[in-house]
Design an enzyme around this catalytic site. Structure first.
Site, PDB file in Angstrom:
ATOM      1  N   HIS A 333     -49.448  -3.656  28.352  1.00 30.29           N
ATOM      2  CA  HIS A 333     -50.082  -3.788  27.035  1.00 30.29           C
ATOM      3  C   HIS A 333     -51.378  -4.644  27.240  1.00 30.29           C
ATOM      4  O   HIS A 333     -51.501  -5.158  28.498  1.00 30.29           O
ATOM      5  CB  HIS A 333     -49.227  -4.929  26.092  1.00 30.29           C
ATOM      6  CG  HIS A 333     -49.800  -4.999  24.667  1.00 30.29           C
ATOM      7  ND1 HIS A 333     -51.025  -5.977  24.573  1.00 30.29           N
ATOM      8  CD2 HIS A 333     -49.636  -4.327  23.630  1.00 30.29           C
ATOM      9  CE1 HIS A 333     -51.090  -5.817  23.186  1.00 30.29           C
ATOM     10  NE2 HIS A 333     -50.553  -5.055  22.616  1.00 30.29           N
ATOM     11  N   ASP A 392     -43.978  -0.393  21.108  1.00 26.28           N
ATOM     12  CA  ASP A 392     -43.724   1.044  21.049  1.00 26.28           C
ATOM     13  C   ASP A 392     -42.667   1.312  21.943  1.00 26.28           C
ATOM     14  O   ASP A 392     -41.829   2.304  21.556  1.00 26.28           O
ATOM     15  CB  ASP A 392     -44.867   1.733  21.669  1.00 26.28           C
ATOM     16  CG  ASP A 392     -46.107   1.570  20.803  1.00 26.28           C
ATOM     17  OD1 ASP A 392     -46.256   1.562  19.509  1.00 26.28           O
ATOM     18  OD2 ASP A 392     -47.216   1.349  21.421  1.00 26.28           O
TER      19      ASP A 392
END
Length: 455
Positions: A333, A392
């Site tokens: 991320h 996700d």
């Protein structure tokens, strides 16, 4: 041009002209350091570049100790409240949380029972689309992409609004609440139009039910038989809460601030945010996670064999397997390093739904990849910070367990994030809406003009 094959001429010209753009496009990477340009609003050490202030959401992933950035477990804060505490609160109370979260993001406080009831009642009023809207804006012009259809539908709301350009807080708030309420129907109807006109499936349109939560209405409208379990609805609601906001620095929320700062209407601002979220580098990543795991399940014979699984993840990272991008999707991320709090919360409840669905083996595979992938990435890649599973990684798995079609994954992200976008639009207007003008420096060398007949 009479004797020229127009199709071949078109293709030849486009090839030639696109070649020119590629040739003229690259900028020397050293110039970015020379002029101290922060590419993508993120420095090389991972710290964000401050471009504004917000009280809506905060992402916390590191502390500064004696000038050094020290990663810490990620935290996501909505209006001062830790997302983990918010999720635990409504999940333990066995109630839905998205409407309460939207209220918090918009108004900066948690509602009491009466305030929440009144807000829910207002959403009920607005969730039904205007007369003929679905037919005129969605069914008559079905899109092959649900996000595209939603953006066009949002712009279509302008035509049904008697006062679309009024940017007073009262009017913008009305427009935003109307969109929050209408987004589930927009997403579902765009999907149903897509499957009917582009997939030759039956067209069945269900109206939202006022007694249901927004999460329940998504499942109610999407499923032909209207049926869903309580755990299914609660987990979808949780996913909506976790995706509702992520600070002002994420691409689509920043777009909302930028476009709002021009003084434009609500529908143009939200359509712009939808365009940003549609990109696979922002809202479309969970598609790739699902596809990657499908590939892993086909190629790895023993899901419990760490050596075999690690070897295949190695191949993915070295561009020898899956889509050969060299990416292990769902891991890493831009901000979080030790952990993404959204992934931590979602994983906990995903395990419960996996048990209900008889999918424990698949859940264990996800957990094992989550454990192994950071080790493999660290072995092959030089990075400025650690990596961990992001939201996700588990959201796609949850949506798959809910039997949601792949085409709906990013739209569900959108009908969650509309709450955060709305709060950011209002915040920008309340604070004066000074037009955001990023500073760019030209690095093209000066050239002497040459007349056309001498070129």
């Amino acid at each position: 041009m009479e004797n020229v094959d127009l199709k071949n001429f078109e293709e030849s010209m486009l090839d030639e002209l696109s070649g020119l753009t590629v040739k003229k496009g690259p900028i020397d990477p050293e110039l970015y350091q020379k002029y101290e340009v922060k590419r993508g609003l993120r420095d090389l050490d991972g710290r964000g570049v401050l471009v504004g202030l917000t009280e809506i959401g905060e992402v916390h992933s590191y502390i500064i100790d004696e000038g050094e950035m020290v990663p810490v477990p990620g935290r996501l804060i909505y209006r001062g409240y830790d997302i983990t505490d918010l999720a635990r609160g409504f999940m333990e109370d066995n109630r839905f949380g998205f409407e309460e979260t939207a209220y918090l993001l918009l108004f900066g406080k948690l509602p009491n029972k009466q305030e929440l009831f009144d807000f829910h009642s207002l959403l009920d009023i607005y969730q039904k689309l205007p007369d003929n809207f679905a037919k005129d804006m969605i069914l008559n012009v079905p899109s092959k992409d649900i996000m595209n259809g939603m953006a066009r539908s949002v712009l279509g709301f302008y035509c049904y609004d008697s006062n679309p350009d009024d940017t007073s807080i009262r009017n913008v708030l009305k427009q935003c609440i109307r969109l929050i309420a209408a987004f589930p129907a927009l997403a579902v109807y765009c999907y149903q139009a897509y499957t009917h006109y582009h997939g030759n499936k039956s067209l069945v349109i269900h109206s939202p039910q006022p007694e249901l939560s927004l999460a329940e209405n998504i499942l109610y409208m999407l499923r032909p038989n209207h049926k869903y379990t309580e755990l299914e609805a609660k987990l979808l609601d949780l996913a909506l809460v976790l995706h509702a906001e992520h600070g002002g620095g994420n691409n689509s929320s920043f777009v909302t601030h930028v476009v709002t700062s021009t003084g434009t209407d609500t529908y143009s601002a939200i359509a712009s945010a939808l365009g940003s979220l549609r990109g696979p580098k922002h809202g479309g990543a969970n598609h790739k996670v699902i596809q990657m795991f499908q590939d892993i399940k086909e190629k790895v014979s023993d899901w419990q064999d760490e050596d075999e699984l690690s070897a295949y993840l190695d191949k993915i990272l070295l561009k020898d397997a899956f889509d050969r991008s060299g990416l292990i999707y769902g891991v890493g991320h831009a901000v979080y390093s030790i952990s993404d709090p959204r992934a931590v919360v979602l994983k906990h409840y995903a395990s419960k739904l996996a048990a209900e669905k008889g999918l424990d083996n698949e859940f264990n595979l996800y957990a094992k990849v989550e454990e192994l992938a950071p080790q493999i990435i660290a072995k092959h890649t030089k990075i400025y910070k650690g990596v961990s599973a992001n939201v996700d990684f588990y959201s796609g798995f949850v949506y798959q367990m809910l039997n949601l079609p792949l085409e709906m994954f990013t739209p569900i992200f959108a009908l969650s994030r509309i709450a955060g976008w709305s709060a950011h639009r209002i915040e920008e207007i309340v604070n004066g809406g000074k037009i955001i003008r990023p500073a760019y420096k030209s690095v093209v060398p000066r050239q002497k003009y040459i007349p056309l007949n001498k070129r």
